[in-house]
Structure formats: C-alpha cells, structure tokens
Scaffold this active site. Structure first.
Site, PDB file in Angstrom:
ATOM      1  N   VAL A   1      33.622  37.628  41.515  1.00 61.57           N
ATOM      2  CA  VAL A   1      32.422  38.733  41.565  1.00 61.57           C
ATOM      3  C   VAL A   1      33.426  39.801  40.887  1.00 61.57           C
ATOM      4  O   VAL A   1      33.932  40.594  42.222  1.00 61.57           O
ATOM      5  CB  VAL A   1      31.544  38.212  42.665  1.00 61.57           C
ATOM      6  CG1 VAL A   1      30.313  39.815  42.871  1.00 61.57           C
ATOM      7  CG2 VAL A   1      31.712  37.475  43.175  1.00 61.57           C
ATOM      8  N   PRO A   2      33.178  40.581  39.757  1.00 62.43           N
ATOM      9  CA  PRO A   2      33.237  41.405  39.172  1.00 62.43           C
ATOM     10  C   PRO A   2      33.179  42.774  39.315  1.00 62.43           C
ATOM     11  O   PRO A   2      33.014  43.265  38.515  1.00 62.43           O
ATOM     12  CB  PRO A   2      33.264  40.772  37.251  1.00 62.43           C
ATOM     13  CG  PRO A   2      31.984  40.333  37.188  1.00 62.43           C
ATOM     14  CD  PRO A   2      31.591  39.826  38.659  1.00 62.43           C
ATOM     15  N   CYS A   3      33.193  43.301  40.357  1.00 58.74           N
ATOM     16  CA  CYS A   3      33.330  44.558  40.495  1.00 58.74           C
ATOM     17  C   CYS A   3      34.014  45.637  40.328  1.00 58.74           C
ATOM     18  O   CYS A   3      33.475  46.475  40.069  1.00 58.74           O
ATOM     19  CB  CYS A   3      33.273  44.940  42.545  1.00 58.74           C
ATOM     20  SG  CYS A   3      34.609  44.100  43.204  1.00 58.74           S
ATOM     21  N   HIS A   4      35.492  45.679  39.358  1.00 62.53           N
ATOM     22  CA  HIS A   4      35.905  46.228  39.084  1.00 62.53           C
ATOM     23  C   HIS A   4      35.265  46.973  37.431  1.00 62.53           C
ATOM     24  O   HIS A   4      35.908  47.835  36.811  1.00 62.53           O
ATOM     25  CB  HIS A   4      37.299  45.478  39.426  1.00 62.53           C
ATOM     26  CG  HIS A   4      37.284  43.974  38.126  1.00 62.53           C
ATOM     27  ND1 HIS A   4      37.106  43.076  38.600  1.00 62.53           N
ATOM     28  CD2 HIS A   4      37.575  43.419  36.955  1.00 62.53           C
ATOM     29  CE1 HIS A   4      37.084  41.891  37.687  1.00 62.53           C
ATOM     30  NE2 HIS A   4      36.887  42.883  36.531  1.00 62.53           N
ATOM     31  N   ARG A   5      33.968  46.112  37.247  1.00 63.85           N
ATOM     32  CA  ARG A   5      33.318  46.744  36.025  1.00 63.85           C
ATOM     33  C   ARG A   5      32.185  47.351  35.951  1.00 63.85           C
ATOM     34  O   ARG A   5      32.172  47.333  35.018  1.00 63.85           O
ATOM     35  CB  ARG A   5      33.494  45.234  35.401  1.00 63.85           C
ATOM     36  CG  ARG A   5      34.302  43.918  35.354  1.00 63.85           C
ATOM     37  CD  ARG A   5      33.651  42.638  34.538  1.00 63.85           C
ATOM     38  NE  ARG A   5      34.372  41.501  34.023  1.00 63.85           N
ATOM     39  CZ  ARG A   5      34.825  40.056  34.287  1.00 63.85           C
ATOM     40  NH1 ARG A   5      33.485  39.513  33.920  1.00 63.85           N
ATOM     41  NH2 ARG A   5      36.022  39.426  34.242  1.00 63.85           N
TER      42      ARG A   5
END
Length: 172
Positions: free
Chosen positions: A132-136
């Site tokens: 779940v790409p919270c880094h994006r």
C-alpha cells in the site's frame, strides 16, 4: 491468532503479519507505529501468503513493478481504509499529493473539502508499507514528508521506482 515472518530487504529488516490467509501488516523494523495492529497473540510461521509477499518484495526490490498484489486485509478505521484504497491506485513510478487524496475523498462524500492533514495522519498509520504505497504520497509543493519508515527509506523507494529525487523538496 496472527502470524509473523521477517523479510531481509536492501533497506533493512521488514516484518510481515498475517491472519493466516491475507497480509495484515508490513513494517520496517523500528518504523513509527511498528506492529500497531498486532494484538500480542502472534506466532512465527511460514504461510503461503508470506511466500506471495516474499515474491512480490523480491520483484519490487529488483526495480520491477510486481504484476500482482498479494491478498490484503486492512485492519483500520473506515477513513483509513478509504485512504489506503486510494493509495493502492497510485501507479508504480508515480506520486499523488495529500491534497489530491483529500479532494478525491471530498468528491466521493459530496462535501466541499476534506482535510489534507487528516489524510496525512491516515497515510502515516498505513499498516502495510510498500504494497500500500504510502511512500508515493508527497506534499503539494513536492516535498517528501511524513513517511513512518523514515525519509531515507521514502527516498530510496521512490528512487527504486525511477524518480529523480532532485525533483522533490527534501526536508532540512
């Protein structure tokens, strides 16, 4: 019962959690909110879902976009689930701002506006990092802020996905 397994990544040790069928947690060791969804009743065990997550992470850390998503079970509030579902739509190699996520939620709820700060809180509490790409998720001004795993890891993940880090505003 919840199950745990470790994964050694190029960015440090990662702990995976599962209910036996789906991935319920994925945290870098020592990240903020590490293992926040665990109940204290865990056992280390090999599971098919962990094999799938290992395959996904192996692909990802070689700089390729995984072609599948392992089964996920988000143990979060409805608002955090909504934010996580939006993050899952951010394509590999792309970014979205906290404000853009807030605008999507406001539109869905037919309200004038949604707080980008509330979105930031939800992003920060994402229990399934990387997949779940919270880094994006970035600031409206292009700033790299608010990654529970640490800004150094956020930079590394974005770089791995092909981003030119000089295009972003780095924290001082």
């Amino acid at each position: 019962m919840e199950y745990l397994k470790d994964y050694r990544s190029p960015l440090g040790m990662i702990t995976m959690a599962s209910d036996g069928k789906a991935l319920t947690g994925l945290w870098f060791e020592e990240q903020k909110y590490y293992a926040a969804t665990l109940t204290g009743n865990e056992e280390r065990k090999s599971l098919p879902v962990f094999d799938e997550v290992n395959e996904w992470l192996n692909c990802y850390f070689t700089g390729r976009e995984p072609e599948f998503t392992p089964p996920l079970k988000l143990k979060v509030t409805p608002f955090r689930r909504e934010v996580c579902e939006i993050m899952l739509t951010i394509p590999y190699g792309k970014t979205m701002t906290y404000k853009e996520i807030a605008e999507i939620i406001a539109k869905r709820r037919s309200v004038e506006r949604m707080s980008a700060q509330a979105v930031g809180q939800a992003v920060g509490h994402n229990p399934i990092s990387i997949i779940v790409p919270c880094h994006r998720v970035i600031g409206t001004d292009g700033s790299l802020t608010g990654y529970a795993g640490g800004i150094d890891k956020k930079i590394s993940l974005l770089r791995l996905e092909g981003h030119e880090i000089t295009a972003f505003k780095l924290p001082k």
